[in-house]
Scaffold this motif. Sequence first.
Motif: not given
Length: 228
Positions: A48, A73-75, A97-98, A116, A120
């Motif tokens: 993350l 693609k890491t959050p 993502d947020d 998250i 995930t």
Amino acid sequence: MIHILIVEDEISMLKGLQDNLEFEGYQVDTADNGAEGLKKLLANKYHLVLLDVMMPEMSGFDVCKSARTRGIKTPIIMLTAKAEEIDKVLGLEFGADDYITKPFSLRELLARIRAILRRTGIEALTEDHQIQKIGRLSVNFAGYTASVDGQEVKLSHKEFEILHYLYAHKNETVDRDNLLDAVWGTDYQPTSRTIDNFILKLRQKIEADSNDPKIILTVHGIGYKLIL
């Protein structure tokens, strides 16, 4: 262990976030500008990223967009001092993502991180949700449970927090003041005798011989070290 990258140019906030996340048991890397953050994100595997929006060299938007176009693609949770809807929309459109707006509480940030990680499927990787063997003691930090040879052992909340902090920094010398700040906060400081009493109680539950400790060592003049 969950590995988090914090990209934030405000050094006091960067250090504060790092200390608090490490206390929660996360492994943390940091970068104090966007370009350095992108470089680390491309070179390492993280679970993350906490990414500030307004930074020198590269904005958080640019870092996020560049990472996504390169297949990362890491959050990503964006940290922004702006509350305007357009900034939130931009962050999400660039692949975040947020987002969370400054100032935010540590509890809210941790909740966003855990949400998250759950979505995930990464949360299950964290050591906090596993049984950790520390000397004679088997500990589940997430469940606040402990046992010796299958028999439940009662630990106070402060004992769990002290042990959690020492475990997060296992095999490192932990400065006494840092430990006190992490567990009691800066508004209240116990006496040296208080912390020594907690360490003594933990040794009695962890060590084969609490009078000859091998797991929780005192580093004279500095603090303590948990050996695993």
